[in-house]
Design a protein around this motif. Structure first.
Motif, PDB file in Angstrom:
ATOM      1  N   GLU A 201       0.826  -1.200   0.000  1.00  0.00           N
ATOM      2  CA  GLU A 201       0.000   0.000   0.000  1.00  0.00           C
ATOM      3  C   GLU A 201       0.868   1.261   0.000  1.00  0.00           C
ATOM      4  OE1 GLU A 201      -2.762  -0.247   3.248  1.00  0.00           O
ATOM      5  OE2 GLU A 201      -4.131  -1.515   2.088  1.00  0.00           O
ATOM      6  N   ASN A 203       0.847   5.563  -0.208  1.00  0.00           N
ATOM      7  CA  ASN A 203       0.130   6.828  -0.090  1.00  0.00           C
ATOM      8  C   ASN A 203       1.000   7.961  -0.604  1.00  0.00           C
ATOM      9  OD1 ASN A 203      -2.535   7.162   0.636  1.00  0.00           O
ATOM     10  ND2 ASN A 203      -2.175   6.925   2.829  1.00  0.00           N
ATOM     11  N   LYS A 218      -7.139   8.582  -5.958  1.00  0.00           N
ATOM     12  CA  LYS A 218      -6.791   7.835  -7.170  1.00  0.00           C
ATOM     13  C   LYS A 218      -7.045   8.612  -8.455  1.00  0.00           C
ATOM     14  CE  LYS A 218      -7.983   3.601  -4.671  1.00  0.00           C
ATOM     15  NZ  LYS A 218      -8.944   2.481  -4.552  1.00  0.00           N
ATOM     16  N   GLY A 223      -1.854   9.410  -9.007  1.00  0.00           N
ATOM     17  CA  GLY A 223      -2.721   8.261  -8.736  1.00  0.00           C
ATOM     18  C   GLY A 223      -2.828   7.345  -9.934  1.00  0.00           C
ATOM     19  N   LEU A 226       0.420   5.274 -10.241  1.00  0.00           N
ATOM     20  CA  LEU A 226       0.420   4.193  -9.249  1.00  0.00           C
ATOM     21  C   LEU A 226      -0.536   3.081  -9.669  1.00  0.00           C
ATOM     22  CD1 LEU A 226       0.444   6.280  -5.929  1.00  0.00           C
ATOM     23  CD2 LEU A 226       2.355   4.993  -6.925  1.00  0.00           C
ATOM     24  N   ALA A 227      -1.652   3.458 -10.283  1.00  0.00           N
ATOM     25  CA  ALA A 227      -2.604   2.461 -10.770  1.00  0.00           C
ATOM     26  C   ALA A 227      -2.011   1.653 -11.915  1.00  0.00           C
ATOM     27  CB  ALA A 227      -3.894   3.145 -11.220  1.00  0.00           C
ATOM     28  N   ARG A 233      -3.452   0.669  -2.634  1.00  0.00           N
ATOM     29  CA  ARG A 233      -3.715   1.994  -2.053  1.00  0.00           C
ATOM     30  C   ARG A 233      -4.534   1.815  -0.776  1.00  0.00           C
ATOM     31  NH1 ARG A 233      -3.322   6.295  -5.289  1.00  0.00           N
ATOM     32  NH2 ARG A 233      -2.823   7.278  -3.289  1.00  0.00           N
ATOM     33  N   THR A 237      -7.833   6.464   0.727  1.00  0.00           N
ATOM     34  CA  THR A 237      -7.864   7.085  -0.601  1.00  0.00           C
ATOM     35  C   THR A 237      -9.256   7.016  -1.229  1.00  0.00           C
ATOM     36  OG1 THR A 237      -7.142   5.026  -1.672  1.00  0.00           O
ATOM     37  CG2 THR A 237      -5.427   6.577  -1.013  1.00  0.00           C
ATOM     38  N   ASP A 238     -10.070   6.070  -0.778  1.00  0.00           N
ATOM     39  CA  ASP A 238     -11.435   5.965  -1.306  1.00  0.00           C
ATOM     40  C   ASP A 238     -12.342   7.059  -0.752  1.00  0.00           C
ATOM     41  OD1 ASP A 238     -10.946   3.698  -2.898  1.00  0.00           O
ATOM     42  OD2 ASP A 238     -11.182   2.373  -1.167  1.00  0.00           O
ATOM     43  N   ALA A 258       0.693   4.123   5.637  1.00  0.00           N
ATOM     44  CA  ALA A 258       0.712   3.094   4.588  1.00  0.00           C
ATOM     45  C   ALA A 258       2.050   2.386   4.673  1.00  0.00           C
ATOM     46  CB  ALA A 258       0.533   3.736   3.214  1.00  0.00           C
TER      47      ALA A 258
END
Length: 324
Positions: A201, A203, A218, A223, A226-227, A233, A237-238, A258
């Protein structure tokens, strides 16, 4: 005799006009290309956030009004004649080669360009976004054809494709994208493969002068990178507003924890709260802090680069920090 000569002249004039119209029609196409004379530049139509815009097929004097547009132009081999800088800096991002930026004329701050300076450069194309310059679109288009994307950040890959189309560099763009995809695959493998990436994870915390601390979600430039790497994550982050960031005070910085925490600062570190926060007990109590997995990075590259050249450098740094 005079009447005969007059009629002959009218006939020749009509033929000349018809010929000119025929040549003009032959120089046009459904794609919007046109050639209205031997000295006229050909144009093609580009669909933008502000509607269809006719732009030169091969623009020579390009002005870019944000860092993403600057990155795109230089990545595609186009040398802008003018560009903007951020409010906190008076120069172009240092991750870009100085040899490529030293001759670019400063035309003001991002989202506040000096229109007189822009006009003085006699551009044949202006690249920017609606979110930055939508309120001055009419003024810009009066200077030169202006291609605007809807926004910046998350849509950087789509924006790059529009920039490439406007610049007439679609072939070059395909190679740039292919190289990036290969780079992502190489870095993912170097840090242990897809499974390890997903289980780690990450951050990203940004300290901003005059604002709360941002835990990046994200839906933003970093973001998306990283994706692409398939990194895990944290759940926080959600909760990011519009997917962009979850803003906290220094007293809630423990929410940023994280396995690995990357940080950057916009503005003065003391005024942005970075110095005080990172010396606090809460920060030192983060798992990432205890494990020595807090990584400071350049804000102008990791956050403001917003392009493929920046992304390539970010991938290299990410690999070095994750494997070092």
């Amino acid at each position: 005799m005079a009447t005969s000569l007059r009629r002959r002249g009218l006939a020749l004039g009509a033929l000349s006009l018809a010929g000119a119209l025929t040549l003009s029609a032959c120089g046009s196409s459904d794609s919007g290309d046109k050639a209205s004379g031997s000295g006229a530049a050909k144009t093609h139509t580009v669909k933008t956030a502000m509607g269809d815009v006719k732009v030169p097929v091969d623009p020579k004097r390009v002005v870019v009004l944000d860092t993403g547009e600057l990155d795109s132009a230089l990545t595609l081999g186009v040398q802008p004649v003018g560009g903007t800088h951020s409010a906190s800096e008076d120069s172009f991002p240092s991750y870009l080669p100085a040899s490529r930026t030293k001759n670019i004329k400063q035309v003001g701050e991002i989202a506040n360009p000096n229109l007189e300076t822009v006009a003085s450069l006699k551009p044949d194309l202006i690249l920017t976004s609606k979110v930055r310059d939508g309120d001055r679109y009419e003024q810009l288009r009066a200077i030169a054809p202006t291609v605007m994307t809807e926004s910046t950040g998350t849509a950087w890959k789509e924006n790059f494709q529009l920039h490439a189309e406007a610049l007439g560099k679609q072939a070059e763009a395909k190679k740039v994208v292919a190289d990036y995809d290969a780079h992502v695959a190489k870095v993912t493998e170097a840090i242990g493969g897809k499974e390890k990436a997903a289980a780690t994870e990450v951050n990203f915390v940004r300290f901003v002068e005059g604002a709360d601390i941002r835990i990046y979600g994200k839906q933003n430039y970093i973001g998306s990178i990283l994706a692409d790497l398939g990194m895990g994550r944290p759940a926080i982050t959600d909760k990011a507003k519009d997917g962009f960031s979850y803003d906290v005070s220094p007293e809630k910085i423990d929410l940023a924890d994280a396995d690995v925490v990357f940080t950057s600062t916009y503005g003065d570190p003391a005024k942005a709260g970075a110095t005080k926060t990172m010396n606090s007990g809460l920060w030192k109590g983060l798992k990432a802090s205890k494990d020595g997995k807090v990584v400071k990075v350049d804000d102008r590259l990791w956050i403001a680069g917003i392009g493929y050249t920046a992304a390539g450098k970010i991938l290299d740094e990410f690999q070095a920090k994750m494997t070092g």
